[in-house]
Design a protein around this motif. Structure first.
Motif, short mmCIF file in Angstrom:
data_model
loop_
_atom_site.label_atom_id
_atom_site.label_comp_id
_atom_site.label_asym_id
_atom_site.label_seq_id
_atom_site.Cartn_x
_atom_site.Cartn_y
_atom_site.Cartn_z
N GLU A 306 33.44 11.19 48.57
CA GLU A 306 34.13 11.78 49.55
C GLU A 306 34.80 10.97 50.71
N PHE A 307 36.52 10.91 50.71
CA PHE A 307 36.72 9.92 51.34
C PHE A 307 36.87 10.87 52.76
N VAL A 308 36.63 10.27 53.82
CA VAL A 308 36.38 11.02 54.93
C VAL A 308 36.76 10.44 56.28
N THR A 309 37.71 10.77 57.16
CA THR A 309 38.55 9.76 57.97
C THR A 309 37.86 10.90 59.16
N GLU A 310 37.74 9.88 60.46
CA GLU A 310 36.66 10.37 61.83
C GLU A 310 37.91 10.99 62.58
N GLY A 311 37.51 12.53 63.04
CA GLY A 311 38.12 12.97 64.40
C GLY A 311 39.23 13.89 63.85
N LEU A 312 39.62 15.43 64.70
CA LEU A 312 41.17 15.94 63.76
C LEU A 312 42.43 15.02 64.15
N GLU A 313 42.58 13.93 65.17
CA GLU A 313 44.06 13.16 65.62
C GLU A 313 44.16 12.61 63.92
N SER A 314 43.07 12.03 63.34
CA SER A 314 43.45 11.32 62.27
C SER A 314 43.84 12.30 60.92
N ALA A 315 44.03 13.95 60.96
CA ALA A 315 44.61 14.42 59.91
C ALA A 315 45.66 14.46 59.23
N PRO A 316 46.85 14.14 60.43
CA PRO A 316 48.63 14.25 60.00
C PRO A 316 48.97 12.26 59.03
N GLU A 317 47.57 11.55 59.23
CA GLU A 317 48.10 10.19 58.93
C GLU A 317 46.77 10.26 57.27
N ALA A 318 45.90 11.21 57.26
CA ALA A 318 45.24 10.76 56.06
C ALA A 318 46.10 11.69 55.03
N PHE A 319 46.88 13.00 55.19
CA PHE A 319 46.95 13.98 54.57
C PHE A 319 48.30 13.45 54.01
N MET A 320 49.12 12.51 54.65
CA MET A 320 50.09 11.79 54.11
C MET A 320 50.09 10.38 53.76
N GLY A 321 48.69 9.73 53.76
CA GLY A 321 48.38 9.15 52.40
C GLY A 321 47.75 10.04 51.40
N LEU A 322 47.42 10.86 51.61
CA LEU A 322 46.62 11.77 49.91
C LEU A 322 47.67 12.05 49.03
N LEU A 323 49.22 12.34 49.99
CA LEU A 323 49.98 12.60 49.11
C LEU A 323 50.39 11.84 48.57
N LYS A 324 50.22 10.21 49.32
CA LYS A 324 49.94 8.52 47.87
C LYS A 324 49.48 8.04 46.72
N GLY A 325 48.23 8.71 47.20
CA GLY A 325 47.24 7.96 46.46
C GLY A 325 46.69 7.33 47.38
N ALA A 326 46.35 6.91 48.41
CA ALA A 326 45.54 6.93 49.31
C ALA A 326 44.13 6.40 49.93
N ASN A 327 43.76 8.53 49.50
CA ASN A 327 42.27 8.77 49.58
C ASN A 327 41.33 8.43 47.75
N PHE A 328 40.55 8.38 47.95
CA PHE A 328 39.00 7.53 46.97
C PHE A 328 38.31 9.15 46.93
N GLY A 329 39.13 9.66 46.04
CA GLY A 329 37.99 11.33 46.38
C GLY A 329 38.07 12.26 46.73
N LYS A 330 37.00 12.89 47.11
CA LYS A 330 37.67 14.03 48.14
C LYS A 330 38.20 13.71 49.58
N GLN A 331 39.59 14.13 49.80
CA GLN A 331 39.81 13.98 51.40
C GLN A 331 38.87 15.19 51.66
N LEU A 332 38.24 14.33 52.77
CA LEU A 332 37.55 15.44 53.79
C LEU A 332 38.17 14.29 56.11
N VAL A 333 38.31 15.66 56.89
CA VAL A 333 38.50 14.53 58.23
C VAL A 333 36.82 15.61 58.31
N ARG A 334 35.83 14.85 59.65
CA ARG A 334 35.27 14.92 60.24
C ARG A 334 35.13 15.65 61.52
#
Length: 340
Positions: A306-334
């Protein structure tokens, strides 16, 4: 009354999504009416399909309206209930979207037993991504003992499960991933037979070396240069479940590939099977999936990251990173704690 937060689609992106395409808003947390429950989001799942929901072109699902809450699968706690089927404190799988709280009439909510597995797995290996891998590979790919299965995005939520299930079924699993760390993980931790870095300029040659007997099943979730490297290696009667095309999600115009004619010729002469699918096509298989996948996870035959970012506010940046392969595993936001 406490304040909640939500992230809405501020504008339809042109090409790659950018921060200004999202807007965070505050709202008064509502009180559930008769028959309703108030949900508090714990885990928010981010997945590539959401890029399609941001556009208004023809698709298999209704797009998110401008000003609407971004759509997503979530794991939530029932914070208050006026519905006899749910009690305060129940953990449920829902589609609350990118927000801290939501009201539900109970339809489409599924209770999660926290004793069976970490609740985050309900939107990961034991949820939609896991079932996508399971049904796409087994119902369309149909790998046989000794065949070669190739999957791109091999360290991600879907791809990692595809390769491990292929191994369970006696096939040879070859992954394609972005970077040495991901490739090492795929081979050393997940047990794939090989993994090729899609950034390698010799991708095509190295993939050919890793598949000396050709490719019998290619689980497609990337497209682009990866597919171009895979296509010449497809064996007669190869099966290609088409799950996603992340390399093209930000395209601003559709251009037929120069090799479309040769692809059609090979589809005929090699008798290839290409089938696009959406996981909901296989809803009747959900019981089989949960039985098999939960068993494999318990037995250690299927591992997940699992690749976790913290806080709802982190979702846009995490999603943009997901589309570029920045995540390592399942992308989740706590979004919130397990218990209020």
């Amino acid at each position: 009354m406490s304040q909640g937060k939500r992230i809405v689609l501020a504008a339809r992106p042109v090409g790659e999504p950018k921060p200004s395409d999202f807007r965070i808003e505050e709202f008064a947390v509502p009180t559930p009416a008769a028959g309703e429950v108030l949900l508090r989001t714990i885990w928010l799942s981010l997945d590539p399909y959401m890029r399609g929901r941001m556009s208004d072109g023809p698709s298999y699902a209704t797009p998110v309206p401008v000003g609407g809450v971004m759509e997503a699968g979530t794991v939530c706690e029932v914070a208050a209930s006026n519905n006899p089927n749910f009690a305060k404190g129940d953990i449920v799988l829902s589609r609350a979207g990118w927000q801290t709280h939501a009201i539900s009439d109970g339809k489409g909510l599924n209770k999660i037993d926290p004793k069976l597995a970490p609740i985050s797995t309900a939107v990961g290996v034991l949820g939609m991504p896991g079932m996508t891998a399971y049904t796409g590979l087994l119902d369309i790919g149909k790998p046989q003992q000794g065949e070669t299965v190739v999957v791109a995005g091999a360290s991600g939520a879907v791809g990692s499960a595809v390769g491990q299930i292929a191994k369970i079924k006696g096939a040879r699993a070859v992954g394609i991933a972005g970077g040495k760390d991901k490739c090492d993980y795929v081979v050393k931790e997940l047990g794939f037979d090989a993994c090729i870095d899609h950034r390698d300029p010799d991708l095509a040659a190295k993939l050919k070396d890793a598949c000396p007997k050709g490719i019998d099943v290619y689980f497609e979730n990337v497209g682009g240069a990866v597919f171009e490297a895979v296509f010449p290696l497809l064996n007669a009667f190869a099966r290609v479940p088409v799950c996603g095309l992340i390399a093209h999600y930000n395209d601003t115009e559709a251009k037929p590939p120069k090799w479309a004619a040769s692809m059609m010729r090979a589809t005929l002469t090699k008798r290839l099977t290409f089938r696009g699918f959406i996981v909901s096509d296989f809803a009747s298989r959900h019981g089989d999936f949960l039985r098999d996948m939960s068993g494999w996870v318990r037995e250690g035959k299927v591992k997940y990251k699992e690749f976790v970012t913290e806080g709802l506010e982190s979702a846009p940046e995490a999603f943009m990173g997901l589309l570029k392969g920045a995540n390592f595993g399942k992308q989740l936001v706590r979004v919130g704690p397990d218990k209020a």
